[in-house]
Design an enzyme around this catalytic site. Structure first.
Site, PDB file in Angstrom:
ATOM      1  CB  SER A   1     -12.571  43.598  -5.673  1.00 34.96           C
ATOM      2  OG  SER A   1     -13.217  42.324  -5.921  1.00 34.96           O
TER       3      SER A   1
ATOM      4  CG  HIS B   1     -11.272  42.865 -10.475  1.00 31.91           C
ATOM      5  ND1 HIS B   1     -10.025  42.737 -10.203  1.00 31.91           N
ATOM      6  CD2 HIS B   1     -12.245  42.389  -9.383  1.00 31.91           C
ATOM      7  CE1 HIS B   1      -9.972  42.370  -8.962  1.00 31.91           C
ATOM      8  NE2 HIS B   1     -11.377  42.016  -8.537  1.00 31.91           N
TER       9      HIS B   1
END
Length: 304
Positions: free
Chosen positions: A208, A254
């Site tokens: 991610s 992230h």
């Protein structure tokens, strides 16, 4: 007075074959086996080869190879992540499966994730032995391996769907090499951010970090091409909201991937055409050096 017979011309590559066709470039006679159709007439194999050597290869708008239109690199990255997931499950062994952990299949950690996830500093070992582990203790590979490890198949499927959705379009406009550079720098950026801002003994892993970099990257590329960002903007907003709302998600990872992906894409997209390769190469190298410098700084702070 006798006259000598008129002989028909023969192919310069196949003397046994008569022909009245000549290469439109060198004017040498060529037989049907040597004819290559051109815009006007036919050309011989040597002239065709010479033309290919002098012809500039087709490039994308950002200087990449048009080979990226096939999406091969995206497929390879997905394949690598899937293979690593299988190895991660198998690393748990039969005892892990029998004990309910399913070797990480349902989201638990495995020996492989414990070996390769982002970990700042921790002590653990077999049979109660205290063994230091983490990036601060020399395990720098974790900054790279963590972007290919996942906590369970659901975690993998979500990231691979996003990679398939975003990767093919980005690879098409950047080319394979620049796309890989964006992917790896974004993944590394997210992992460095997790190393900087997370607790030293916490573990994080997942593609991610790279995927968030692809989200911001495609946003920058669309802006550079003067195309609408409407398709990607809601995706970015929703994923950023989920990052803060859903538990057990690395916020630093992230957001770090998001920022580094945007910066890397800007370097690739806005490099001047006259010195594009040089600016892109130096710019990406500078990002890499900056990220490694941050990791060194974090290491020194943990060890002091």
């Amino acid at each position: 007075m006798s006259e000598s017979p008129v002989t028909a011309p023969v192919c310069y590559r196949h003397p046994s074959k008569e022909t009245y066709v000549r290469c439109t470039r060198c004017e040498r006679p060529i037989c049907p086996d040597c004819m290559n159709e051109a815009s006007v007439g036919h050309q011989c194999p040597e002239c065709v080869a010479q033309g290919r050597r002098t012809q500039r290869p087709a490039r994308t708008a950002f200087g990449g190879s048009v080979a990226g239109r096939a999406g091969t690199t995206t497929k390879v990255l997905i394949g690598v992540n899937v293979v690593v997931m299988l190895v991660s499950i198998l690393s748990g062994g039969a005892n892990a499966i029998a004990g309910g952990g399913w070797g990480g299949l349902l989201g638990g950690s495995t020996p492989l994730t414990e070996w390769g996830a982002v970990l700042g500093s921790a002590v653990y070992g077999p049979a109660g032995d205290v063994v230091p582990h983490g990036i601060a203790h020399g395990e720098w590979y974790r900054l790279f391996t963590a972007m290919f490890l996942h906590y369970g198949v659901l975690h993998l499927l979500m990231n691979m769907y996003a990679l398939w959705f975003l990767g093919r379009d980005i690879e098409r406009v950047l080319g394979p090499a620049r796309f890989v550079g964006l992917y790896l720098l974004a993944g590394l950026g997210g992992n460095v951010a997790a190393y900087l801002l997370s607790a030293p003994n916490s573990m994080t892993a997942g593609a991610s970090t790279a995927v968030f970099g692809l989200m911001s990257g495609i946003f920058v590329l669309l802006k550079r091409l003067n195309l609408s960002v409407a398709p990607i903007l809601p995706v970015i907003v929703i994923n950023v909201v989920f990052t803060f709302v859903v538990s057990n998600i690395s916020v630093a990872g992230h957001l770090g991937g998001l920022v580094v992906g945007a910066v890397t894409a800007a370097v690739l997209a806005y490099a001047p055409k006259e010195k594009r390769n040089l600016v892109q190469g130096v710019g990406c190298a500078a990002i890499l050096v900056f990220l490694l410098a941050l990791a060194v700084y974090r290491t020194l702070s943990l060890m002091s």
